[in-house]
Design a protein around this motif. Structure first.
Motif, PDB file in Angstrom:
ATOM      1  N   ASP A 111      16.767  -2.178   6.157  1.00 18.49           N
ATOM      2  CA  ASP A 111      15.177  -1.433   6.216  1.00 18.49           C
ATOM      3  C   ASP A 111      15.092  -1.773   5.170  1.00 18.49           C
ATOM      4  N   ARG A 112      15.363  -2.834   4.340  1.00 14.53           N
ATOM      5  CA  ARG A 112      14.155  -3.124   2.683  1.00 14.53           C
ATOM      6  C   ARG A 112      13.270  -3.745   2.654  1.00 14.53           C
ATOM      7  N   LEU A 113      12.251  -3.619   1.929  1.00 18.91           N
ATOM      8  CA  LEU A 113      10.918  -4.537   1.711  1.00 18.91           C
ATOM      9  C   LEU A 113      11.441  -5.217   0.126  1.00 18.91           C
ATOM     10  N   GLU A 114      11.210  -5.964  -0.516  1.00 18.24           N
ATOM     11  CA  GLU A 114      11.384  -6.154  -1.644  1.00 18.24           C
ATOM     12  C   GLU A 114      10.898  -7.287  -1.792  1.00 18.24           C
ATOM     13  N   VAL A 115      10.466  -7.027  -3.365  1.00 18.18           N
ATOM     14  CA  VAL A 115       9.411  -8.468  -3.948  1.00 18.18           C
ATOM     15  C   VAL A 115       9.971  -8.744  -4.702  1.00 18.18           C
ATOM     16  N   GLY A 116       9.997 -10.029  -4.984  1.00 17.80           N
ATOM     17  CA  GLY A 116      10.846 -11.090  -6.055  1.00 17.80           C
ATOM     18  C   GLY A 116      10.881 -12.517  -5.765  1.00 17.80           C
ATOM     19  N   ASP A 117      11.015 -13.294  -7.102  1.00 20.93           N
ATOM     20  CA  ASP A 117      10.582 -14.616  -6.769  1.00 20.93           C
ATOM     21  C   ASP A 117       9.338 -14.773  -5.899  1.00 20.93           C
ATOM     22  N   GLY A 118       8.377 -14.467  -5.764  1.00 21.63           N
ATOM     23  CA  GLY A 118       7.329 -15.250  -4.890  1.00 21.63           C
ATOM     24  C   GLY A 118       7.297 -14.593  -3.623  1.00 21.63           C
ATOM     25  N   GLN A 119       7.876 -14.055  -3.745  1.00 19.13           N
ATOM     26  CA  GLN A 119       7.955 -13.764  -1.723  1.00 19.13           C
ATOM     27  C   GLN A 119       7.863 -12.102  -1.648  1.00 19.13           C
ATOM     28  N   LEU A 120       7.677 -11.843  -0.703  1.00 20.82           N
ATOM     29  CA  LEU A 120       7.730 -10.100  -0.482  1.00 20.82           C
ATOM     30  C   LEU A 120       8.867 -11.093   0.876  1.00 20.82           C
ATOM     31  N   ARG A 121       9.756  -9.960   1.060  1.00 23.06           N
ATOM     32  CA  ARG A 121      11.364  -9.939   2.030  1.00 23.06           C
ATOM     33  C   ARG A 121      11.347  -8.847   2.758  1.00 23.06           C
ATOM     34  N   VAL A 122      11.339  -9.342   3.760  1.00 22.73           N
ATOM     35  CA  VAL A 122      11.312  -7.494   5.516  1.00 22.73           C
ATOM     36  C   VAL A 122      11.882  -7.860   6.104  1.00 22.73           C
ATOM     37  N   GLY A 123      13.273  -6.581   6.115  1.00 21.64           N
ATOM     38  CA  GLY A 123      14.211  -6.617   6.894  1.00 21.64           C
ATOM     39  C   GLY A 123      14.055  -6.242   7.645  1.00 21.64           C
ATOM     40  N   PRO A 124      15.185  -6.286   8.530  1.00 27.19           N
ATOM     41  CA  PRO A 124      15.316  -6.153  10.254  1.00 27.19           C
ATOM     42  C   PRO A 124      14.696  -5.176  10.656  1.00 27.19           C
ATOM     43  N   LEU A 125      14.683  -3.871  10.090  1.00 29.55           N
ATOM     44  CA  LEU A 125      14.748  -2.359  10.375  1.00 29.55           C
ATOM     45  C   LEU A 125      13.086  -1.964   9.569  1.00 29.55           C
ATOM     46  N   VAL A 126      12.350  -3.234   9.307  1.00 24.38           N
ATOM     47  CA  VAL A 126      11.146  -1.910   8.467  1.00 24.38           C
ATOM     48  C   VAL A 126      10.731  -1.564   9.439  1.00 24.38           C
TER      49      VAL A 126
END
Length: 285
Positions: free
Chosen positions: A62-77
């Motif tokens: 359920d991680r929601l992370e911003v880094g390296d110019g991208q937003l990464r949305v996990g499969p349980l967000v």
């Protein structure tokens, strides 16, 4: 109604879930995350998976992370986790606006972003966002990981490039630069209903002109997509009311609606025009 019989699996790790999916995919094994589309489909006998692999108990998905110019949305967000406070800048504001148009609060609380993408309903708001912003999907299986560009991921009505043994393990979206302007509009008959037409417009402005434009359409064709003809018409020009109307009309001419509803093209042109007007900061009558 009750769903048809199925076997329930509750893996304790992501690796165990992937192994189960590799084993059970040939027997109609499916991943269960939010379940807001799959479970009703099972109750209606539209979907009949023999095995459900429940990933809700897996940590770290359920991680929601911003880094390296991208937003990464996990499969349980969950949909409800996508808020302006969670994502910085224009992208956070855009996603916060879009989230409010998804179904009703209970569904937003339980349903997942990646589940919506995997379902690939052309009326899905997140599918439109991914297609318009040039997002990419992380597909994971026992064979390894691969990134799939949104333009390749959506292959038709509720059809994706995911292989049966692949878990949609994440959505990656580019972080929008400060100063990016955007507008989102959709039309549905009632609040919470699926959209009949939806559009997202994203404009990068430079010295009063449109340096780059991204315009997407959803709920009209068999998949969401960008509208390159309208984008080209706007690029390197100063936004005016007449130009925005011309771009929306140009977009309408390229559409291939999936039904013969005579109102669909007009609805599409309207939501495109309104999304563009909001992005450009222009009031249209």
């Amino acid at each position: 109604m009750k769903p048809p019989p199925f076997h329930y699996h509750a893996p304790r790790t992501e690796a165990e879930a992937l192994a189960l999916l590799a084993e059970l995919a040939p027997e109609e094994g499916r991943i269960l995350a939010g379940g807001q589309s799959l479970v009703p489909a099972m109750a209606l006998r539209v979907a009949r998976p023999s095995h459900l692999i429940d990933i809700n108990g897996l940590p770290g998905l359920d991680r929601l992370e911003v880094g390296d110019g991208q937003l990464r949305v996990g499969p349980l967000v969950r949909h409800a986790m996508i808020r302006r406070e969670s994502v910085p800048g224009p992208l956070g504001a855009l996603l916060d606006k879009v989230r409010g148009h998804i179904a009703h609060l209970p569904i937003r609380t339980r349903g997942t972003v990646c589940g919506s993408l995997a379902n690939a309903d052309p009326a899905s708001e997140w599918c439109l966002v991914a297609a318009t912003l040039g997002g990419a999907m992380l597909a994971r299986s026992m064979r390894g990981d691969r990134m799939i560009a949104a333009e390749d991921f959506f292959q038709g009505f509720m059809t994706t490039a995911l292989e049966p043994d692949e878990l949609l393990a994440g959505l990656h979206l580019p972080v929008l630069p400060e100063g990016t302007r955007w507008g989102f509009h959709e039309f549905s008959r009632r609040a919470g209903d699926y959209a009949q037409a939806a559009s997202l417009a994203v404009l990068e402005m430079r010295a009063g002109t449109i340096a780059a434009a991204r315009i997407g359409i959803g709920a009209v064709e068999d998949r969401p997509r960008r509208l390159p003809e309208a984008e080209a018409l706007l690029t390197n020009r100063a936004p005016t009311a007449d130009l925005l109307r011309q771009a929306a009309a140009e977009a309408r001419a390229t559409l291939l609606p999936t039904d013969d509803d005579p109102t669909r093209p007009a609805l599409a042109e309207t939501v495109i025009r309104r999304a563009l007007a909001d992005a450009a900061g222009i009031e249209l009558p």
